[in-house]
Each structure stands twice: as structure tokens, then as C-alpha cells.
Motif scaffolding. Structure first.
Motif, PDB file in Angstrom:
ATOM      1  N   LEU A  54      25.149  65.335  41.472  1.00  0.00           N
ATOM      2  CA  LEU A  54      24.303  64.642  40.514  1.00  0.00           C
ATOM      3  C   LEU A  54      24.589  63.163  40.870  1.00  0.00           C
ATOM      4  O   LEU A  54      24.144  63.032  40.049  1.00  0.00           O
ATOM      5  CB  LEU A  54      25.308  65.611  39.464  1.00  0.00           C
ATOM      6  N   LYS A  55      25.907  62.871  40.820  1.00  0.00           N
ATOM      7  CA  LYS A  55      25.811  61.629  40.981  1.00  0.00           C
ATOM      8  C   LYS A  55      25.371  60.724  41.440  1.00  0.00           C
ATOM      9  O   LYS A  55      24.486  59.389  41.461  1.00  0.00           O
ATOM     10  CB  LYS A  55      28.303  60.766  41.122  1.00  0.00           C
ATOM     11  N   HIS A  56      25.069  61.311  43.683  1.00  0.00           N
ATOM     12  CA  HIS A  56      24.261  60.377  44.173  1.00  0.00           C
ATOM     13  C   HIS A  56      23.730  60.773  44.482  1.00  0.00           C
ATOM     14  O   HIS A  56      22.058  60.097  44.803  1.00  0.00           O
ATOM     15  CB  HIS A  56      25.780  60.212  45.650  1.00  0.00           C
ATOM     16  N   PHE A  57      23.066  62.536  44.251  1.00  0.00           N
ATOM     17  CA  PHE A  57      21.383  62.523  44.632  1.00  0.00           C
ATOM     18  C   PHE A  57      20.950  63.422  43.767  1.00  0.00           C
ATOM     19  O   PHE A  57      19.846  63.964  43.162  1.00  0.00           O
ATOM     20  CB  PHE A  57      22.291  63.900  45.279  1.00  0.00           C
ATOM     21  N   ARG A  58      20.932  62.387  42.318  1.00  0.00           N
ATOM     22  CA  ARG A  58      20.518  63.476  40.387  1.00  0.00           C
ATOM     23  C   ARG A  58      18.350  63.054  40.897  1.00  0.00           C
ATOM     24  O   ARG A  58      18.110  64.142  40.852  1.00  0.00           O
ATOM     25  CB  ARG A  58      20.926  62.597  39.494  1.00  0.00           C
ATOM     26  N   HIS A  59      18.048  62.133  41.797  1.00  0.00           N
ATOM     27  CA  HIS A  59      17.001  62.105  41.944  1.00  0.00           C
ATOM     28  C   HIS A  59      16.407  63.775  42.669  1.00  0.00           C
ATOM     29  O   HIS A  59      15.337  64.637  42.797  1.00  0.00           O
ATOM     30  CB  HIS A  59      15.910  61.108  43.138  1.00  0.00           C
ATOM     31  N   GLU A  60      17.322  64.664  43.578  1.00  0.00           N
ATOM     32  CA  GLU A  60      16.690  66.132  44.320  1.00  0.00           C
ATOM     33  C   GLU A  60      17.046  66.616  43.311  1.00  0.00           C
ATOM     34  O   GLU A  60      16.092  67.703  43.292  1.00  0.00           O
ATOM     35  CB  GLU A  60      18.135  65.442  45.509  1.00  0.00           C
ATOM     36  N   TYR A  61      17.884  66.546  42.036  1.00  0.00           N
ATOM     37  CA  TYR A  61      17.462  67.595  41.360  1.00  0.00           C
ATOM     38  C   TYR A  61      16.481  67.500  40.372  1.00  0.00           C
ATOM     39  O   TYR A  61      15.811  68.719  40.151  1.00  0.00           O
ATOM     40  CB  TYR A  61      19.240  67.619  40.123  1.00  0.00           C
TER      41      TYR A  61
ATOM     42  N   ASP B 106      20.074  64.256  57.134  1.00  0.00           N
ATOM     43  CA  ASP B 106      19.132  63.968  56.392  1.00  0.00           C
ATOM     44  C   ASP B 106      18.537  65.387  56.267  1.00  0.00           C
ATOM     45  O   ASP B 106      17.069  65.670  55.053  1.00  0.00           O
ATOM     46  CB  ASP B 106      17.482  62.887  56.745  1.00  0.00           C
ATOM     47  N   THR B 107      18.157  66.457  57.116  1.00  0.00           N
ATOM     48  CA  THR B 107      17.726  67.977  56.375  1.00  0.00           C
ATOM     49  C   THR B 107      18.912  68.945  55.813  1.00  0.00           C
ATOM     50  O   THR B 107      17.588  70.137  54.784  1.00  0.00           O
ATOM     51  CB  THR B 107      17.377  68.619  57.686  1.00  0.00           C
ATOM     52  N   THR B 108      20.061  67.730  54.815  1.00  0.00           N
ATOM     53  CA  THR B 108      20.220  68.832  53.725  1.00  0.00           C
ATOM     54  C   THR B 108      19.843  68.820  52.488  1.00  0.00           C
ATOM     55  O   THR B 108      19.547  67.765  52.044  1.00  0.00           O
ATOM     56  CB  THR B 108      21.931  68.788  53.816  1.00  0.00           C
ATOM     57  N   CYS B 109      19.288  69.681  52.166  1.00  0.00           N
ATOM     58  CA  CYS B 109      19.322  69.224  50.472  1.00  0.00           C
ATOM     59  C   CYS B 109      19.877  69.967  49.703  1.00  0.00           C
ATOM     60  O   CYS B 109      21.252  70.290  49.424  1.00  0.00           O
ATOM     61  CB  CYS B 109      18.608  70.999  49.911  1.00  0.00           C
ATOM     62  N   MET B 110      20.809  68.717  48.247  1.00  0.00           N
ATOM     63  CA  MET B 110      21.956  68.491  47.917  1.00  0.00           C
ATOM     64  C   MET B 110      22.514  69.883  47.318  1.00  0.00           C
ATOM     65  O   MET B 110      23.478  70.010  46.817  1.00  0.00           O
ATOM     66  CB  MET B 110      22.142  67.019  47.463  1.00  0.00           C
ATOM     67  N   VAL B 111      20.481  70.317  46.279  1.00  0.00           N
ATOM     68  CA  VAL B 111      20.951  70.862  45.554  1.00  0.00           C
ATOM     69  C   VAL B 111      21.783  72.158  46.123  1.00  0.00           C
ATOM     70  O   VAL B 111      22.348  72.801  45.532  1.00  0.00           O
ATOM     71  CB  VAL B 111      19.438  71.315  44.713  1.00  0.00           C
ATOM     72  N   TRP B 112      20.723  72.439  47.236  1.00  0.00           N
ATOM     73  CA  TRP B 112      21.159  73.822  48.198  1.00  0.00           C
ATOM     74  C   TRP B 112      22.800  74.185  48.397  1.00  0.00           C
ATOM     75  O   TRP B 112      23.323  74.388  48.006  1.00  0.00           O
ATOM     76  CB  TRP B 112      20.668  73.846  49.134  1.00  0.00           C
ATOM     77  N   LEU B 113      23.214  72.159  49.136  1.00  0.00           N
ATOM     78  CA  LEU B 113      24.773  72.497  48.711  1.00  0.00           C
ATOM     79  C   LEU B 113      25.426  72.866  48.133  1.00  0.00           C
ATOM     80  O   LEU B 113      26.505  73.303  47.606  1.00  0.00           O
ATOM     81  CB  LEU B 113      24.937  70.667  49.779  1.00  0.00           C
ATOM     82  N   ALA B 114      24.840  72.189  46.920  1.00  0.00           N
ATOM     83  CA  ALA B 114      26.024  72.586  45.492  1.00  0.00           C
ATOM     84  C   ALA B 114      25.671  73.998  44.869  1.00  0.00           C
ATOM     85  O   ALA B 114      26.906  74.744  44.878  1.00  0.00           O
ATOM     86  CB  ALA B 114      25.658  71.242  44.156  1.00  0.00           C
ATOM     87  N   GLU B 115      25.228  74.850  45.634  1.00  0.00           N
ATOM     88  CA  GLU B 115      24.800  75.762  45.161  1.00  0.00           C
ATOM     89  C   GLU B 115      25.393  76.947  45.957  1.00  0.00           C
ATOM     90  O   GLU B 115      26.590  77.914  45.434  1.00  0.00           O
ATOM     91  CB  GLU B 115      23.376  76.925  45.128  1.00  0.00           C
TER      92      GLU B 115
END
Ligand SMILES: Cc1cc2nc3c(=O)[nH]c(=O)nc-3n(C[C@H](O)[C@H](O)[C@H](O)COP(=O)(O)O)c2cc1C
Ligand code: SF4
Ligand code: FES
Lengths: 430, 201
Positions: free
Chosen positions: A399-406, A319-328
Motif C-alpha cells: 500500500l505504501k509503495h504501490f497504492r496506485h496499483e490498488y 515488472d510483470t508482478t501485480c502487487m495486489v496479487w502479491l499481497a493476496e
């Protein structure tokens, strides 16, 4: 299931020929040389062995497609292993090199090739040394070279080391690289089985795939099929890495579930954290969510769950992983590794990375999200090789699963996770 | 929707962004490397000598430290291909250096599994210790710092590859010490590659 491929890897001399011979080494080659090449292809077909390199294509069929009318023919062993999260071939070559050499020799006999090239990635300098030493040992014992074991069959195995290119793992790019050119893919068809290395019929097989062949020949296809669920037989190596207590390579039958692999073998998510997402087959495949953990880790079941088993590289994220950072992070990889042959991939991966970086820095705008989807849609399916689809996957799936993080990044102008999300301290498990 | 990145449409735009290789001193393989080269070429069919271009370039890099225009010329002549063919290959693969690098090239893996285990902190620590940014060489010519993509040993993250040897499970707090150790004792301080399966089970 008890380990088979990796049974002896922890023993100190597992890479020597003496050790291998003491453990029934090269028995499969001896047996193969008493059979007809077609019989071996039939055995591999009956075993249902599926390619371990990523696509899961049946190996027996691939060998059957190899054009037997044209001489010479080749085997190119794909040991480029560059898919982020994958490290199984590395282990096999380092600790059990003779199994691969035996697999190459049996494969050559089956398709009527006399030469196998093992294409390893540039960074595997130590692996090259181990393999070359093992090959020398095999030549000295008459297990490679001219007239192997008095059968009249000649086979040479050579190691060819690349020089740092993920794209060299794509089968036709690998052949180009072997020919001394840039690792850029060719148009398919014709497939390598018809027009491959030097324009001759070639079977391109992954390391783990070839390592399975001696098992099938010595123990028979029925035994092999019985090891796993239907159409997913045999032992499989899983690479588990990321936020787990005990990352590593685990061998199991494909009956195993992702939960057993992650929570059992790998010891679960690191202390005090909860699971956020799992990438089940290397960075190029869609994310699975914690509620999908009971999915069977077989080619077909993972595909049914909406992802792909790929190279069986399971990357676990807490849960510490930022998904935007992951995509980047992953788009940085794809931008760097695009071979540049087709425009959508070459330019598009750079654009995607630039936009992701902008959002990650907190300078994004809402319309950037549509732009990301739009660019992704213009890359996927519009490129020469599967790299294009792979490269957009991290963007599309997050984007599909974690759009809210974006959206949170854009609204707040920063990452909303706690300040230490970039794992200031490594998992203390080693 | 259209997307127009800002581009430098000026006089330099159509020129290759890549600087040409250094001419370097006159280059020829040493007798030992020449023997090695002759042995490698035999692995490929006689009319396919070009296949040996990667090993041939590794030998140049090993002998001279990086790849010069004269090195390229030598390889082209030996393989019977054009210099452009060789340059094409040199500029594509990321493990060939076309300018001098330090005695120790520190390649920190920056891809996902290493990154979630603190690879960014490792790079940061090395960068601070050496006073250079990734991609640069320190003034004494001893260390070059680079960021590379997944090295294929993600269970031992984070990984630093030093020249051809590997150093695994580098904790950010230990990264700076690696520099001192390398300086004092050389590559023997590296952990090498230590894959373990089914650890503690
Ligand atoms: C971009 C890209 C990278 C690939 N990288 C690898 C790799 O590193 N190792 C590998 O075995 N297969 C890789 N593959 C898959 C190969 O193209 C090919 O399917 C595989 O070598 C076939 O062997 P198999 O049938 O034994 O799996 C890659 C494919 C693509 C499109
Ligand atoms: S999709 Fe990308 S990697 Fe594949 S050929 Fe096109 S540019 Fe190269
Ligand atoms: S992510 Fe660093 S070795 Fe794979």
C-alpha cells in the motif's frame, strides 16, 4: 569470500561421516571438550555471531542467559524453515548434516545440556532420513552418546519432525510442539533460556546459527569477526528466488550488496524484464525498491534501508508482478498459518485476505483501502507473537509503495498489467 | 470504521465446523510399528511421553492411510493422554488426514516464489487432467490434489510434493505428464530434492 559452510555441498558424498572427517570434521568438538564451557560462550560472544533464524539476536548472549543453576537443560535446534523464500537450512542439513550435529554437540557442551532436539518441518521427510543416518554414524564413532571421546561429556541428538505448521518456527511454539501440543506460542517473558522445554532452561537456535559455532571454535572469534562488517561477522547464506535467472543459495560475507547477489550471483532479472521490487528477508519484511539495490546485505544496513534481513530470503520480482496479487498471495499464506491463539491475528488475517481478494478480482471500492490500513493497524503490535506484525507487512508495504496499483484495480475493475503477468512460463533457468 | 462480516448466526453456528473423524476399523499398531514407536518414545524423558504424539500419529497414518478415531484412541492409550489431547493435535497440523486420500497426494506449492514461476498453471493443468479441484480425490482413489504453502526449496520452483517425495522445477506443460508417469511407474519418476548452490559459477 570463498564458501565455508557450503564449500563441499556439491560433492557427492558430502553428507557422509567419512567425508566430513577427511575435511577436519569434529575437530571443533575435540577442541571444545578441552576448554571450559564458559570459554566457549565467551568465544561465541566475542565472535558477535547473530542468530540466523530471523531476529539476528546475539547467540553468545542467548547462551549466557540460559539458567545454569537448573538441570536438565536443552538445546532445541530450529529447523522448521517455513518462512516463504527460505531454503538455506534445508541445504545445510541435506548436504552437510554433520556440521549441524557438531554444532549441536558443541552448543550442548557450552550450556551444559545433554540433549539436543532438532525440530524439522513435516515436509522434510528426506532431510529426516539424512540427519538420522548421520546421527547414527556419529554414535557409532563415539562422537555422540555417553562419554564422548573419553571426555566424560554425554550428549544425545534427536530429530523431531513437525507436521505442517509455519507457526512451529516461533521459538516458544516450537517448544510446545516438541512437548506434543499444538504449535501455539507462549507468553514471553519468561524466555526459553529460563523456562523452556519441559519448563527447563533451553536455547533455541537456528540451523545456520549452530553450523557457525564449530567454525568459531576451531578458527577463533577474531577470524570470524574479520569476515564481515562490524557486528555482522561470519559467512552468511542468502537464498535468492523469484524472477531471477539462477535462483539458489549463495554464501558470502555480509559485505556484499543486494545488487551483487541479485545481478551477480543470481544472474539478474530474467530476460527482457526490469526489476520492480525486492523482498530482502522472507515474506514477512518490507519491500525494497530498485534504487535501494546498493544496500549492503547485512542485518544493520538492511534495517537502515527500511526493511529487515530476516532469514536472508531474497525474493526478486520483475515488472510483470501485480502487487495486489502479491499481497493476496502472501495473505493467503498468513491466513492459513495463523495459529489462532489471538483474535486480531486469527480474524484479521482472514479479513485482510478477503478484502484483497475482492480488490484483486476488480470488485473493490476506494474505502477498502482505508479498511486495509485500519485492520493492519489493529493487528500489528497487538498480538502475542511476531506473526501478527509479519502478516500485515505485505499489505502495509505494498500500500505504501504501490497504492496506485490498488487504485487502478478499483477504478478499472481489473488488473491493468498485461495478461501474462502471472508468469505463464517459468523462468527457464533450471 | 466497523466491519461486520456476514456470519451464519443460525442453529449450526456454535457447533464445530469440523467433522469428527471416522470411527474406522479397530486399530492397533503392527508389531513393526509398535517396535518403532517404543524406540521413538525413548527419546523423550520418561514423564514426557506426550512429546511422541507427532511421530506416533505419523505411524498411524502410515499404517492406515489416514487417521481414524480408533487410531487416535490407540495413540492416546499408549501415551497416557486423553483422546481430546490427541484430537487437538490432529486437527491443528495440516499434514494429518482425517479422511481417506489417494495413493498419490499431489501437493503443489502455491506461495510467492513458486507462484511467480507458474505454480497456478501447474495446479490448473493437474486439475484439468484429473478432473478434480484442489482438495479433492479422483474417483479411482489414486490421486488427491492439494495446494500447500512454501515447501522450503523456492530455488527449484515450482515444487510438487508427492506423498513424502519431492518433484522439482515442474513446468506447467509437463504437469499433466506427471500424472501418467506416476500411474505407470510410481514414485521413481520424481526428481527428488536437488539443491544446487552457486550453479554454473
Ligand atoms: C512466526 C515466526 C516464525 C518463525 N519461523 C522460524 C523458522 O522457520 N526458522 C527459524 O530458524 N526461526 C524462525 N523464527 C524465529 C524464532 O522465533 C527464533 O527467533 C529463532 O529460532 C532463534 O534462533 P537464532 O537466534 O539462531 O536465530 C520465527 C519467528 C516467528 C515469530
Ligand atoms: S500472532 Fe497469530 S500466530 Fe502469533 S500467537 Fe497470535 S494468533 Fe498465533
Ligand atoms: S514458494 Fe514454493 S517452495 Fe517456497
Amino acid at each position: 569470500m570463498d564458501p565455508i559452510l557450503t564449500k563441499h555441498v556439491r560433492e557427492p558424498n558430502s553428507f557422509t561421516l567419512d567425508f566430513y572427517l577427511q575435511h577436519n570434521g569434529y575437530e571443533a568438538l575435540k577442541k571444545a571438550l578441552t576448554l571450559k564451557p564458559d570459554q566457549i560462550i565467551e568465544m561465541v560472544k566475542a565472535s558477535g555471531l547473530r542468530g540466523r533464524g530471523g531476529a539476528g539476536f546475539p547467540t553468545g548472549m542467548k547462551w549466557q542467559f540460559v539458567d545454569k543453576k537448573i538441570e536438565p537443560r536443552y538445546i532445541a535446534c530450529n529447523a522448521d524453515e517455513s518462512e516463504p523464500g527460505t531454503f538455506k537450512d534445508h541445504l545445510l542439513m541435506e548436504r552437510n548434516p554433520h556440521l549441524l550435529i557438531e554444532g549441536c554437540a558443541v552448543g550442548c557442551y557450552a550450556i551444559g545440556a545433554r540433549v539436543a532436539y532438532i525440530y524439522i518441518r513435516g515436509e522434510f521427510f528426506h532431510v529426516q532420513r539424512i540427519l538420522e543416518r548421520a546421527i547414527d554414524e556419529a554414535y557409532a564413532k563415539g562422537l555422540l552418546g555417553k562419554n564422548i571421546l573419553g571426555s566424560g561429556f554425554d550428549c544425545d541428538v534427536y530429530v523431531h519432525r513437525g507436521a505442517g505448521a509455519y507457526e512451529a518456527g516461533e521459538e516458544t511454539a516450537l517448544l510446545e510442539s516438541l512437548e506434543g501440543k499444538r504449535a501455539q506460542p507462549r507468553n514471553k517473558p519468561p524466555f526459553p533460556a529460563i523456562v523452556g522445554l519441559y519448563g527447563k532452561p533451553t536455547a533455541v537456535n537456528n540451523v545456520e546459527t549452530l553450523c557457525n559455532v564449530p567454525l568459531i571454535v576451531s578458527r577463533g572469534p577474531e577470524w570470524y569477526v574479520g569476515l564481515g562488517p562490524e557486528k555482522n561477522g561470519g559467512p552468511k547464506l542468502y537464498c535468492v528466488s523469484g524472477h531471477v535467472r539462477r535462483p539458489g543459495v549463495f554464501e558470502a560475507s555480509m559485505n556484499i550488496t543486494l545488487r551483487e547477489l541479485i545481478e551477480g550471483h543470481a544472474g539478474g532479472v530474467r530476460d527482457g524484464r526490469t526489476l520492480k521490487a525486492v523482498i530482502p528477508g522472507g515474506s514477512s519484511v518490507p519491500i525494497l525498491l530498485p534504487d535501494q539495490l546498493d544496500t549492503q546485505a547485512s542485518f544493520d544496513a538492511v534495517q537502515k534501508a527500511g526493511s529487515l534481513l530476516g532469514s536472508a530470503a531474497i525474493i526478486v520480482l520483475d515488472d510483470t508482478t501485480c502487487m495486489v496479487w502479491l499481497a493476496e498471495n502472501l495473505l493467503h499464506f498468513y491466513r492459513h498459518e495463523s495459529c489462532g491463539k489471538c483474535t486480531p491475528c486469527r480474524e484479521g488475517t482472514d479479513w485482510l485476505h478477503k478484502i484483497l481478494r475482492k480488490i484483486e478480482r476488480g470488485e473493490g471500492q476506494m474505502r477498502d483501502l482505508d479498511l486495509l490500513s485500519n485492520i493492519s493497524a489493529n493487528i500489528a503490535g497487538k498480538t502475542l507473537c511476531a506473526f501478527g506484525d509479519a502478516a500485515v507487512t505485505p499489505v502495509v508495504t505494498t500500500l505504501k509503495h504501490f497504492r496506485h496499483e490498488y487504485e487502478a484495480h478499483i477504478k478499472e475493475g481489473r488488473c491493468t498489467l498485461s495478461a501474462d503477468w502471472r508468469a505463464r512460463q517459468p523462468v527457464g533457468a533450471h | 470504521m466497523s466491519f461486520h462480516p456476514k456470519m451464519a448466526y443460525d442453529a449450526t453456528f456454535h457447533r464445530s465446523a469440523r467433522r469428527r473423524e471416522d470411527e474406522g476399523p479397530p486399530f492397533a499398531y503392527t508389531a513393526e510399528n509398535r517396535a518403532r514407536f517404543d524406540e521413538i518414545v525413548k527419546r523423550y524423558p520418561p514423564d514426557r511421553r506426550r512429546s511422541a504424539v507427532l511421530p506416533a500419529l505419523y505411524l498411524v497414518q502410515h499404517q492406515h492411510g489416514y487417521i481414524t478415531a480408533n487410531g487416535i484412541r490407540h495413540v492416546a492409550e499408549l501415551l497416557g493422554i486423553t483422546r481430546a489431547d490427541v484430537e487437538d493435535v490432529v486437527s491443528y497440523y495440516s499434514m494429518f488426514y482425517t479422511k481417506p486420500v489417494g495413493k498419490f497426494v499431489l501437493n503443489v506449492c502455491r506461495t510467492l516464489s513458486c507462484a511467480v514461476n507458474g505454480a497456478e498453471r501447474v495446479t490448473e493443468a493437474l486439475s484439468t487432467k484429473l478432473g478434480i479441484k484442489p482438495g479433492e480425490t479422483d474417483p479411482t482413489g489414486t490421486f488427491t490434489l492439494m495446494e500447500v504453502e512454501c515447501l522450503g526449496a523456492c530455488d527449484r520452483a515450482p515444487i510438487v510434493m508427492v506423498n513424502d517425495a519431492w518433484h522439482e522445477c515442474v513446468k506447467p506443460v509437463d504437469a499433466a505428464r506427471l500424472v501418467d508417469d506416476l500411474r505407470a511407474r510410481g514414485e521413481v519418476v520424481l526428481s527428488g530434492c536437488q539443491h544446487v548452490v552457486e550453479r554454473r559459477r
